[in-house]
Structures are given as structure tokens and as C-alpha cells.
Design a protein around this motif. Structure first.
Motif: not given
Length: 280
Positions: A1-10, A24-25, A37-47, A49-54
Motif C-alpha cells: 500500500m502507499q503513503q502519499f501527499h494529497v494533490a488536486p481535490l475533486g 490509502s486503505h 460479503p463483497d469487501e475483497p472486490e474493492y481491494c487496492f492491488g487485487s483486483p 490497481p495497487g499502490g506501486l505508482a506515483e
């Protein structure tokens, strides 16, 4: 997972401001209470996209403010390892001062568990195949350790250390048939947090001891965001700093994963750019 600084906001974002340091959580939709029952469907990294990103685009509800006393690298270790340990100890284990916790191994979850349980006032016993790792965990607060290579029947040693009673809570990261020793090492009506399966995803569980010792076994798959918020406040208040084995650069990601596969004491981190120095 990742620690990051907030850039633009929606539009309509109110929980954070530009420049805030956030995590990120993993379970991006699990905010509080019991998992759906569907929590695994909303995991970062699988399925997802994960946190190995800028940069990551996430909903404000899927972010958590990072502790101010940690560097970016330190804060990046929290979303899975630390939070899993916290949920096992606090939300499930309900550990109280003076109780005894057994922590298996010396990976990320286990090291955080030793630190957090000690800060909660618990007595921590650790198991490892390396005496050096046991000594390192004692330096973090553990009161005793058992080398399971030297003592294959490690549950017997744990019972000796606890006056024959067993531990109040056991964090099992090994899985496999070793769960039977975990049951034996846990006190009557004690709890086992089943976190991992390093020695196997299947087991031949001996039901008689489980039933007569009235042991509770609970599968632990990280935690809701509400637990993350509470944990980060606790880590900051207690000045707990993550243990990082090694920091790799982004172009060394393969080496980082190989290090993780070999085993690490604490966490392995991949950083984008140079190491930060913003701990306070």
C-alpha cells in the motif's frame, strides 16, 4: 500500500486538503463495523490497481490521515501490516494490560504486533526460528521468546512460560497443521487470530482440544477504516515507529519483492524519489 501527499481535490471533498499526508486503505469500501460479503472486490492491488505508482486516484473515504511523527516511508508500512496487528489485538483480541499475547515470527505484522501489544500493557511472547530475531523483538518489548527450530513442540515451552495456563491471545501467521499447537498454547476460552498461512492454507484440526479448551479462532483480513483512524492516533500518542528492514527505489521493485519473499525483519519499502525526512 502507499503513503502519499494529497494533490488536486475533486469537487465536494471535505475530509482532506491539498498537501495533507494520507494513507490509502486496502479495503477501500470497508469503513466501519463488520465486513460485507463483497469487501475483497474493492481491494487496492487485487483486483483494483495497487499502490506501486506515483499517483493514485481514490475516494476521500478510502484515505486516512498519516501519523505526524512518521516519515513517508514509515507511514507507508501501516495500511496492511500494522492495521492487521491492531485489529487482531484491539478489535478482536480486546487485550487488556497484564494479559499475555503470543506473536509468531518477525515479519511486518508480527513486529507491529509486538510493539502495539507492549504499548497496550500486555506481556508479549514471540516465536521465531532465529535467536537473533527473538533478541531483536525483546528489544522492542517482548518478555520472552521460543525458537521453534530448537523446540519443535513450542507450545509446551509457551505453557511453561505462562505457568501452564497458556496465552490470552495468539496471533497465528503460520497456518497449516501448526494451528493445533496454537490451540494448545492458548488458555482455556482464549482467542486465536488466524492471520496467515505461511506453512499451508489447509490444516488437519484436532477438534477435541479446540472444543474442550473452548478456543475461539477468528480469521483476520486487515480491518475497516475506522480502526485505521483509531490505530494511527494510538501510534502517534505512543510514539511508535515502524521497523523497516530496507528501503528500495522504484526501479528496484523486483529486488524489493525478492527480499520480501526471502523474509524480512519488519517491513520492506519501495520509495518514489529520495527518502523523506519529515518525521516530527
Amino acid at each position: 500500500m502507499q503513503q502519499f501527499h494529497v494533490a488536486p481535490l475533486g469537487e465536494g471533498v471535505t475530509r482532506f486538503a491539498v498537501g495533507d499526508r494520507v494513507n490509502s486503505h486496502l479495503y477501500s469500501h470497508w469503513l466501519d463495523g463488520a465486513p460485507g460479503p463483497d469487501e475483497p472486490e474493492y481491494c487496492f492491488g487485487s483486483p483494483l490497481p495497487g499502490g506501486l505508482a506515483e499517483y493514485m486516484i481514490i475516494h476521500e473515504d478510502s484515505a486516512v490521515g498519516a501519523p505526524e511523527n512518521m516519515t513517508d516511508e514509515e507511514a507507508s508500512t501501516l495500511p496492511i501490516a500494522a492495521l492487521t496487528a491492531w485489529y487482531a489485538l484491539v478489535d478482536f483480541g480486546q487485550i487488556q494490560p497484564g494479559q499475555t499475547v503470543l506473536v509468531q515470527g518477525s515479519g511486518g505484522v508480527s513486529v507491529f504486533a509486538a510493539q502495539i501489544a507492549t504499548a497496550l500493557g500486555a506481556k508479549v511472547i514471540v516465536t521465531s526460528s532465529r535467536d537473533a530475531n527473538i533478541d531483536a523483538l525483546k528489544a522492542l518489548g517482548a518478555v520472552a521468546g521460543v525458537n521453534y527450530r530448537t523446540h519443535p513442540e513450542w507450545a509446551t515451552e509457551v505453557l511453561k512460560l505462562t505457568g501452564g495456563h497458556g496465552v490470552d491471545l495468539l496471533l497465528d501467521v503460520a497456518g497449516g497443521d501448526g494451528i493445533n499447537q496454537s490451540v494448545a498454547a492458548t488458555r482455556a476460552a482464549g482467542r486465536i487470530a488466524q492471520i496467515g498461512f505461511l506453512t499451508g492454507q489447509t490444516t488437519s484440526l484436532n477438534l477435541m482440544p479446540l472444543i474442550f479448551r473452548q478456543t475461539t479462532i477468528r480469521g483476520i483480513a486487515v480491518a475497516p477504516r475506522s480502526s485505521f483512524d483509531r490505530m494511527n492516533a494510538f501510534l502517534g500518542q505512543n510514539r511508535i515507529r515502524p521497523v523497516i528492514d530496507h528501503v528500495y527505489t522504484f526501479d528496484q521493485a523486483r529486488e524489493a519483492y525478492e527480499h520480501l519473499a526471502r523474509g524480512a525483519f519488519g517491513k520492506v519499502v519501495i520509495t518514489i524519489g529520495g527518502p523523506s525526512s519529515d518525521a516530527r
